[in-house]
Every structure is written in structure tokens, then in C-alpha cells.
Design an enzyme around this catalytic site. Structure first.
Site, PDB file in Angstrom:
ATOM      1  N   TRP A  84      16.880  43.781  19.034  1.00 11.74           N
ATOM      2  CA  TRP A  84      15.445  43.693  18.772  1.00 11.74           C
ATOM      3  C   TRP A  84      14.719  42.897  19.836  1.00 11.74           C
ATOM      4  O   TRP A  84      13.634  43.281  20.285  1.00 11.74           O
ATOM      5  CB  TRP A  84      15.186  43.140  17.365  1.00 11.74           C
ATOM      6  N   LYS A 137      12.434  44.535   5.273  1.00 12.99           N
ATOM      7  CA  LYS A 137      13.706  43.848   5.069  1.00 12.99           C
ATOM      8  C   LYS A 137      13.603  42.909   3.865  1.00 12.99           C
ATOM      9  O   LYS A 137      14.333  43.059   2.914  1.00 12.99           O
ATOM     10  CB  LYS A 137      14.114  43.054   6.315  1.00 12.99           C
ATOM     11  N   ASP A 187       9.768  36.807  16.068  1.00 12.60           N
ATOM     12  CA  ASP A 187      10.046  37.996  15.260  1.00 12.60           C
ATOM     13  C   ASP A 187      10.956  37.566  14.109  1.00 12.60           C
ATOM     14  O   ASP A 187      12.129  37.299  14.300  1.00 12.60           O
ATOM     15  CB  ASP A 187      10.732  39.060  16.128  1.00 12.60           C
TER      16      ASP A 187
HETATM   17  C1  LIG Z   1      13.748  46.067  11.718  1.00 10.89           C
HETATM   18  C2  LIG Z   1      13.373  45.145  12.780  1.00 10.89           C
HETATM   19  C3  LIG Z   1      12.337  45.438  13.688  1.00 10.89           C
HETATM   20  C4  LIG Z   1      11.608  46.753  13.694  1.00 10.89           C
HETATM   21  O1  LIG Z   1      10.756  46.857  12.635  1.00 10.89           O
HETATM   22  P1  LIG Z   1       9.794  48.129  12.452  1.00 10.89           P
HETATM   23  O2  LIG Z   1       8.962  47.702  11.303  1.00 10.89           O
HETATM   24  O3  LIG Z   1      10.686  49.295  12.172  1.00 10.89           O
HETATM   25  O4  LIG Z   1       9.026  48.323  13.686  1.00 10.89           O
HETATM   26  C5  LIG Z   1      12.016  44.489  14.636  1.00 10.89           C
HETATM   27  N1  LIG Z   1      12.663  43.322  14.705  1.00 10.89           N
HETATM   28  C6  LIG Z   1      13.669  43.015  13.847  1.00 10.89           C
HETATM   29  C7  LIG Z   1      14.351  41.688  13.953  1.00 10.89           C
HETATM   30  C8  LIG Z   1      14.056  43.915  12.866  1.00 10.89           C
HETATM   31  O5  LIG Z   1      15.053  43.606  12.022  1.00 10.89           O
END
Ligand SMILES: *Cc1c(COP(=O)(O)O)cnc(C)c1O
Length: 361
Positions: free
Chosen positions: A102, A196, A172
Site C-alpha cells: 500500500w 476494513k 494511511d
Molecule cells: C485496502 C487498503 C487501501 C485501499 O483502499 P481502497 O479503499 O480500496 O482504495 C489502502 N491502504 C491500505 C493500508 C489498505 O489496507
């Protein structure tokens, strides 16, 4: 009912009580004769839902007036673009920790917009390790430092965050949002895709500090500018009403489960049960992540062979445990054990792991 223990990485398991409430009020929301997804986003009913979601996030993280909560479409991936477009003007540079799938994606997008200085790259350890935050050589004039607090695929999680002085950390938190207390004062911006730990896919939750908002450029299209969303309380255009509605219910569930204190204790307990099951059968299972950075949300592990991993995943699914296959890019097994995974789910998994090792070891 035929629900299984769902170890998928995202979209992922949500609290059953929330799903049932959504089902019960879906067709006729609070006696209004229509669904929440059929109402105007300017209606009093939706407005209440929208602000309830925002206010619960504020309350649970203990945010003061220096922070705003925003809901923005496009998932966490859209934030990979918006962050450098807003905070990385010509002449500036940002620091980046590249720790897995990511953060590599976030890094690639930021690099297209401006100057990015990599302060850590985990490639020599196959992105299975994190540095001591104190060891990072940070640029005191960086526009920001980007960190991915939990790498969902690699199964690694920062346990503490670097001291950056006046440089804001942009983080993030998609896969460990609302799972533990964090030192909010270090962060200029936190973002998380909802799917998540917070709800269904379709919205990103952004927590932004006021001084960051002041840095957003004027000459920018409306939707991509954080200022637009902040000025209109995330009602500039039609927000993703259904995901936000579900986020409001999931945040209420977090509150009902003891807030971040209660929720983080549960995360400790869940992750200990799974890591202990790995250690108890260490001649059979192996966690490739060193103890100091093991994720409490995504537990990755290997078996002695790929054939046994395949068999493990198949037999687990026969016993109502799904989503245990590792990400296609790294293989192996992964148990994602987000907030909504019941303790009973990880106990069932741990028991199965013990039996499977005995039979196949
Ligand atoms: C799932 C995830 C993303 C991507 O998320 P989207 O909503 O599909 O764009 C980005 N960063 C992390 C750490 C993730 O687990």
C-alpha cells in the site's frame, strides 16, 4: 443462519448486530416510508446520520476543534492522489516510508506529483519488517512524512510513530483505523478506506488538522480540494450515503464495546490467540514477521509447503472459516482479525490450527 467466521482482508467482517439493524430498517427508515438510500442527502434524517458518524469518530478519537472529520468518495486510493496534490507544491518535498504494497502505491502516486524522499524502504526484508522510528533520518523541512500504519498484505504494523517536530505525519490507517489509541498530536492527516474496520466500501474517512487545510491550494478543482469538503461538512456534493450510514452504526458499536480502550484490548486478545497458536506449533507454522512489528489486524503465516497451505485453506473453509488465503502477491495464509471478528472466531481458528498441525505435521 449460515454465517461463517470471515477472515477476509477487505471488504471484511462487520458486526452482526449492525448488519441486522441495517436489514431491519433498510426498507422503511424510521417510519418515513422510504429507505435511507432513497432520501435526499439534505433531509433531516440523513443529516442526523451524517453528523452522528462524524461526531462519534471525533468522540472516540478524542478530537478537539483543531481537527475536522471528512467523508470522501474514491476509497483510500483517491487519497494517494489528493494528498500530494494538496500538500506537495513545486519546490517542496515530502518524506516517505515504503513498507509494503500500500505504501508503494501511495509513493508511486506522490512521485508523479512532486518530490519524494524515501526515508525507509523495506525491500531488503521483503517488506516484512519495520524500522525503529527513532532511526529514521527525517528532513526537518519536509512538507509531510507519509506512513502506512498497518500494511494489510505484509501483516506489519507500526507500534509507535516517529517524533517529527513540526513536520506533520500523514498516515494511511485503512486497516487499523479505530483499533487503538494513537498520538493524534503527531498527525496532520489520517485517512482510511472504510471497508476494513469501519463499514462497507465506498467512502474514505479523513481526519485533517486545521493547519493542513490552510495549506490546500486555491487553484484546484473543487472535489479534489480538502477545503471544499471541510467548508461544507462533506456535503458539497451527494456523499456516499449508504456507507456513511453504516459507518455511523459501526462507530456506535465501537462505543458500545468500550471505545478505543475496550476495542484495543480485544485486538490484543484476538491477535495473541492467533500468534500463540503459531508459536505453539512452531515446527509446522511460521510467522515471517518479527515480533516487534506483528500486526494485530492481519496475521500472516506459512505452512511447511504450498500444498499444505492449500489443504489448510480448504479444510478451514469446510469448517466455516473463510478468507484465510494470503494475498496473491505474497502467498501463504493470512487471518484478518479486524474489530468485528468475535473472540470465538479466533479461538475456533486456533483450535483448528492445532488439530491440522497434529494431523499433517
Ligand atoms: C485496502 C487498503 C487501501 C485501499 O483502499 P481502497 O479503499 O480500496 O482504495 C489502502 N491502504 C491500505 C493500508 C489498505 O489496507
Amino acid at each position: 443462519m449460515n454465517r461463517i467466521f470471515n477472515f477476509n482482508a477487505g471488504p471484511s467482517t462487520l458486526p452482526l448486530s449492525v448488519l441486522e439493524k441495517v436489514r431491519d430498517e433498510f426498507v422503511d427508515y424510521q417510519g418515513k416510508g422510504m429507505s435511507i438510500v432513497e432520501m435526499s442527502h439534505r433531509s433531516a434524517e440523513y443529516d442526523e446520520v451524517h453528523h452522528k458518524a462524524m461526531n462519534l469518530i471525533r468522540e472516540l478519537y478524542g478530537l478537539d476543534d483543531n481537527y475536522k472529520v471528512l467523508f470522501i468518495g474514491g476509497g483510500a486510493t483517491m487519497q494517494f492522489s489528493m494528498i500530494p496534490m494538496n500538500f506537495l507544491p513545486a519546490g517542496a518535498s515530502c518524506d516517505f516510508t515504503v513498507t509494503g504494497t500500500w505504501s508503494k502505491k501511495a509513493f508511486a502516486d506522490a512521485s508523479k506529483v512532486g518530490k519524494v524522499n524515501v526515508v525507509f524502504d523495506g525491500k531488503d526484508d521483503d517488506y516484512l519488517n519495520l524500522p525503529d522510528p527513532k532511526s529514521l533520518k527525517l528532513d526537518p523541512s519536509a512538507a509531510y512524512l507519509h506512513i502506512t500504519s498497518n500494511e494489510t498484505i505484509g501483516g506489519i504494523q507500526w507500534q509507535s510513530f516517529p517524533d517529527t517536530g513540526s513536520v506533520p505525519i500523514v498516515c494511511d490507517m485503512s486497516s487499523d483505523f479505530m483499533s487503538r489509541k494513537v498520538p493524534m498530536e503527531k498527525f496532520g492527516l489520517i485517512y482510511a478506506g472504510a471497508q476494513k474496520n469501519a463499514g462497507p466500501a465506498g467512502v474514505a474517512i479523513v481526519i485533517i488538522r486545521n493547519d493542513m487545510l490552510e495549506r490546500c491550494p486555491e487553484n484546484m478543482t473543487a472535489y479534489l480540494n480538502y477545503k471544499t469538503h471541510a467548508a461544507k461538512d462533506s456535503l458539497y456534493n451527494t456523499p456516499p450515503v449508504f456507507p456513511i450510514y453504516m459507518v455511523s452504526l459501526v462507530m456506535q458499536w465501537v462505543k458500545d464495546n468500550g471505545g478505543l480502550e475496550g476495542i484495543s484490548k480485544l485486538a490484543d486478545e484476538r491477535s495473541s490467540i492467533v500468534y500463540d497458536a503459531i508459536e505453539a506449533n512452531s515446527d509446522f507454522y511460521r510467522c515471517p514477521v518479527p515480533e516487534h512489528c506483528r500486526s494485530k489486524m492481519n496475521v500472516v503465516f506459512r505452512l511447511p509447503s504450498e500444498d499444505l497451505e492449500k489443504k489448510f485453506i480448504e479444510e478451514a473453509s469446510e469448517q466455516k472459516m473463510g478468507g484465510l488465503k494470503g494475498h496473491r502477491s505474497v502467498g501463504g495464509c493470512r487471518a484478518s482479525i479486524y474489530n468485528a471478528m468475535p473472540i470465538e472466531g479466533v479461538k475456533t481458528l486456533a483450535e483448528f490450527m492445532g488439530e491440522f498441525a497434529k494431523k499433517n505435521g
